[in-house]
Design a protein around this motif. Structure first.
Motif, PDB file in Angstrom:
ATOM      1  N   LYS A 243      52.828   6.458  -1.269  1.00 26.88           N
ATOM      2  CA  LYS A 243      51.496   6.112  -1.785  1.00 26.88           C
ATOM      3  C   LYS A 243      51.388   6.402  -3.275  1.00 26.88           C
ATOM      4  CE  LYS A 243      48.747   6.658   2.430  1.00 26.88           C
ATOM      5  NZ  LYS A 243      47.660   7.444   3.083  1.00 26.88           N
ATOM      6  N   SER A 244      51.979   7.497  -3.681  1.00 30.20           N
ATOM      7  CA  SER A 244      51.932   7.817  -5.116  1.00 30.20           C
ATOM      8  C   SER A 244      52.684   6.774  -5.941  1.00 30.20           C
ATOM      9  CB  SER A 244      52.530   9.210  -5.346  1.00 30.20           C
ATOM     10  OG  SER A 244      53.904   9.227  -5.013  1.00 30.20           O
ATOM     11  N   LYS A 245      53.778   6.242  -5.342  1.00 31.46           N
ATOM     12  CA  LYS A 245      54.501   5.180  -6.050  1.00 31.46           C
ATOM     13  C   LYS A 245      53.651   3.905  -6.155  1.00 31.46           C
ATOM     14  CE  LYS A 245      59.277   6.540  -5.138  1.00 31.46           C
ATOM     15  NZ  LYS A 245      60.577   6.133  -4.580  1.00 31.46           N
ATOM     16  N   VAL A 246      52.891   3.599  -5.067  1.00 31.35           N
ATOM     17  CA  VAL A 246      52.005   2.415  -5.111  1.00 31.35           C
ATOM     18  C   VAL A 246      50.942   2.580  -6.179  1.00 31.35           C
ATOM     19  CG1 VAL A 246      50.304   1.107  -3.792  1.00 31.35           C
ATOM     20  CG2 VAL A 246      52.449   1.794  -2.710  1.00 31.35           C
ATOM     21  N   VAL A 247      50.341   3.778  -6.223  1.00 33.53           N
ATOM     22  CA  VAL A 247      49.309   4.040  -7.240  1.00 33.53           C
ATOM     23  C   VAL A 247      49.904   3.914  -8.634  1.00 33.53           C
ATOM     24  CG1 VAL A 247      47.758   5.781  -8.168  1.00 33.53           C
ATOM     25  CG2 VAL A 247      47.926   5.441  -5.699  1.00 33.53           C
ATOM     26  N   GLU A 248      51.126   4.408  -8.748  1.00 32.48           N
ATOM     27  CA  GLU A 248      51.788   4.332 -10.051  1.00 32.48           C
ATOM     28  C   GLU A 248      52.029   2.866 -10.448  1.00 32.48           C
ATOM     29  OE1 GLU A 248      55.877   5.949 -12.245  1.00 32.48           O
ATOM     30  OE2 GLU A 248      55.499   6.339 -10.112  1.00 32.48           O
ATOM     31  N   ALA A 249      52.446   2.054  -9.438  1.00 34.83           N
ATOM     32  CA  ALA A 249      52.676   0.625  -9.722  1.00 34.83           C
ATOM     33  C   ALA A 249      51.374  -0.097 -10.062  1.00 34.83           C
ATOM     34  CB  ALA A 249      53.346  -0.021  -8.518  1.00 34.83           C
ATOM     35  N   GLU A 250      50.276   0.228  -9.312  1.00 37.03           N
ATOM     36  CA  GLU A 250      48.982  -0.407  -9.614  1.00 37.03           C
ATOM     37  C   GLU A 250      48.480  -0.004 -10.987  1.00 37.03           C
ATOM     38  OE1 GLU A 250      46.465   0.836  -6.445  1.00 37.03           O
ATOM     39  OE2 GLU A 250      47.191  -0.681  -5.020  1.00 37.03           O
ATOM     40  N   ALA A 251      48.821   1.207 -11.421  1.00 37.08           N
ATOM     41  CA  ALA A 251      48.382   1.630 -12.760  1.00 37.08           C
ATOM     42  C   ALA A 251      49.080   0.830 -13.854  1.00 37.08           C
ATOM     43  CB  ALA A 251      48.624   3.122 -12.946  1.00 37.08           C
ATOM     44  N   GLN A 252      50.233   0.264 -13.546  1.00 35.95           N
ATOM     45  CA  GLN A 252      50.967  -0.512 -14.554  1.00 35.95           C
ATOM     46  C   GLN A 252      50.452  -1.951 -14.689  1.00 35.95           C
ATOM     47  OE1 GLN A 252      55.064  -0.268 -13.537  1.00 35.95           O
ATOM     48  NE2 GLN A 252      55.249   1.949 -14.041  1.00 35.95           N
ATOM     49  N   VAL A 253      49.599  -2.408 -13.688  1.00 38.08           N
ATOM     50  CA  VAL A 253      49.094  -3.794 -13.754  1.00 38.08           C
ATOM     51  C   VAL A 253      48.202  -4.011 -14.977  1.00 38.08           C
ATOM     52  CG1 VAL A 253      47.659  -5.507 -12.582  1.00 38.08           C
ATOM     53  CG2 VAL A 253      49.359  -4.181 -11.291  1.00 38.08           C
ATOM     54  N   PRO A 254      47.170  -3.200 -15.244  1.00 38.44           N
ATOM     55  CA  PRO A 254      46.346  -3.424 -16.456  1.00 38.44           C
ATOM     56  C   PRO A 254      47.164  -3.378 -17.735  1.00 38.44           C
ATOM     57  CG  PRO A 254      45.261  -1.889 -14.953  1.00 38.44           C
ATOM     58  CD  PRO A 254      46.638  -2.090 -14.428  1.00 38.44           C
ATOM     59  N   MET A 255      48.191  -2.480 -17.741  1.00 37.15           N
ATOM     60  CA  MET A 255      49.021  -2.410 -18.930  1.00 37.15           C
ATOM     61  C   MET A 255      49.814  -3.707 -19.129  1.00 37.15           C
ATOM     62  SD  MET A 255      50.411   1.503 -18.387  1.00 37.15           S
ATOM     63  CE  MET A 255      51.446   1.381 -19.832  1.00 37.15           C
ATOM     64  N   ALA A 256      50.249  -4.302 -18.017  1.00 32.04           N
ATOM     65  CA  ALA A 256      50.990  -5.557 -18.115  1.00 32.04           C
ATOM     66  C   ALA A 256      50.081  -6.698 -18.559  1.00 32.04           C
ATOM     67  CB  ALA A 256      51.627  -5.875 -16.769  1.00 32.04           C
TER      68      ALA A 256
ATOM     69  N   ASN B 209      50.670 -10.749 -26.280  1.00 32.80           N
ATOM     70  CA  ASN B 209      51.791 -11.624 -26.609  1.00 32.80           C
ATOM     71  C   ASN B 209      51.457 -13.098 -26.453  1.00 32.80           C
ATOM     72  OD1 ASN B 209      53.377  -9.368 -27.127  1.00 32.80           O
ATOM     73  ND2 ASN B 209      54.111  -9.252 -25.003  1.00 32.80           N
ATOM     74  N   GLY B 210      50.240 -13.421 -25.971  1.00 35.30           N
ATOM     75  CA  GLY B 210      49.854 -14.812 -25.801  1.00 35.30           C
ATOM     76  C   GLY B 210      50.377 -15.447 -24.553  1.00 35.30           C
ATOM     77  N   ASN B 211      50.928 -14.663 -23.660  1.00 32.15           N
ATOM     78  CA  ASN B 211      51.429 -15.211 -22.413  1.00 32.15           C
ATOM     79  C   ASN B 211      50.306 -15.484 -21.408  1.00 32.15           C
ATOM     80  OD1 ASN B 211      54.097 -15.044 -23.277  1.00 32.15           O
ATOM     81  ND2 ASN B 211      54.254 -12.897 -22.633  1.00 32.15           N
TER      82      ASN B 211
ATOM     83  N   TYR C 298      42.467 -15.204 -17.678  1.00 30.09           N
ATOM     84  CA  TYR C 298      42.117 -13.828 -17.264  1.00 30.09           C
ATOM     85  C   TYR C 298      40.795 -13.823 -16.512  1.00 30.09           C
ATOM     86  CZ  TYR C 298      40.811  -8.920 -17.603  1.00 30.09           C
ATOM     87  OH  TYR C 298      40.404  -7.654 -17.313  1.00 30.09           O
ATOM     88  N   TYR C 299      39.784 -14.619 -17.085  1.00 32.88           N
ATOM     89  CA  TYR C 299      38.472 -14.646 -16.419  1.00 32.88           C
ATOM     90  C   TYR C 299      38.564 -15.323 -15.051  1.00 32.88           C
ATOM     91  CZ  TYR C 299      35.914 -12.842 -20.442  1.00 32.88           C
ATOM     92  OH  TYR C 299      35.434 -12.043 -21.407  1.00 32.88           O
TER      93      TYR C 299
END
Length: 335
Positions: free
Chosen positions: A272-285, A292-294, A300-301
């Protein structure tokens, strides 16, 4: 008065000499020995006094021995007395052995006495056997039943083995060992009860008096009793031990299962901690894609609208109205 001094002084000297002589020589004892036909010289009695040997402890036993026809002299008795022996006891034993026609020499009797044994009592036991009663001896037959036995052992003294021979305790121990062996080799306790003389014959044939100061004449079984069921008791103890072992193994397996369960729970929390860690990386991505304009703003909206629509549908599905609507549209619930 002065004329009497030459007469009185020799008398006084003679009286003093006689008193000194009588103090060294037991005259009455010497007269008794002479009247009994025992040849003892005055100088022998004086020598005993000088050697600090009580003459009465030599002369009286010597008179008794020679009256009984024993070939014993004063030097033998005095030597035994100086060695710490009991002269009177040895002489009594020699007389008793002579009357009973037993082969007992003075040297053997003296050796037995110096060994600390009662030689007179030993001679009496040679003539009149002694009965030694054993305590209750417990033995177990092959069928597991305890048998208790009391035996009476008739023994007489073996004068040839009295010095250095084992005593009554060894006889009792050996008889007990023989009883235990005989009962233990019996198939059933009933056979022991039916034939108690079998124990006597078997034990007596083992030569238990070897190396002892006695000769075993007979072994008689005085009493036989039945004790506990040792075989059943041992089986109960074994079953209880097996039960405890099984319980311990079951407890060990239970503890292992609990430990394994805790390990799995810890692993789930770790995932579960790994899942939370992965979900935390989504906003950063997403932020990195916007920079970068990708990813465009409108994209986004639209993604946000889709997520909101999905969350709303999920919330409606969990309410009572949503569950009712779902049951109405489900064809499996219609009759």
């Amino acid at each position: 008065m002065f004329d009497l001094i030459p007469v009185v002084m020799p008398l006084i000297v003679i009286i003093v000499i006689i008193m000194i002589f009588l103090s060294f020589v037991p005259l009455g004892l010497w007269i008794s020995a002479v009247s009994a036909g025992v040849k003892v010289g005055i100088f022998s009695l004086i020598g005993m006094r000088l050697r600090r040997v009580r003459a009465d402890k030599i002369i009286r036993p010597l008179i008794k021995a020679q009256k009984a026809g024993m070939d014993v002299n004063a030097n033998q008795l005095e030597s035994h007395l100086l060695s710490g022996g009991r002269v009177d006891n040895v002489v009594d034993a020699l007389i008793a052995a002579h009357r009973a026609n037993l082969d007992l020499s003075f040297e053997r009797a003296a050796a037995i006495d110096l060994a600390g044994r009662n030689v007179f009592e030993a001679v009496r036991m040679s003539v009149t056997p002694k009965i030694i009663e054993t305590p209750w001896i417990s033995a177990v037959a092959i069928d597991g039943i305890e048998v208790k036995v009391v035996a009476k052992v008739t023994v007489r003294t073996n004068l040839a083995r009295l010095v250095g021979g084992a005593g009554e305790e060894t006889i009792i121990a050996r008889v007990g060992e023989g009883i235990v062996t005989t009962v233990g080799s019996s198939q059933s306790h009933k056979s022991v009860l039916e034939n108690p003389d079998l124990i006597s014959r078997t034990v007596l044939s083992k030569g238990l008096d070897n190396g002892t100061a006695f000769e075993i004449l007979s072994i008689d079984i005085a009493d036989v009793d039945i004790g506990r069921n040792i075989g059943a008791h041992l089986q109960i103890q074994q079953a209880e031990a097996d039960k405890q072992i099984a319980q311990a193994k079951a407890e060990e397996r239970r503890a292992t299962a609990i430990a394994k369960e805790q390990e799995m729970k810890a692993e789930v929390e770790h995932m579960k901690s790994k899942v939370v860690e992965a979900e935390a990386q989504v906003p950063m991505a997403l932020a990195e894609a916007l920079r970068n304009g990708n990813l465009g703003v409108m994209d986004y909206y639209r993604m946000q609208n889709i997520q909101s629509d999905t969350n709303m549908k999920n919330n409606i599905g969990t309410t009572d109205i949503g569950k009712m609507f779902k049951s109405q549209n489900d064809p499996t619930t219609k009759s």
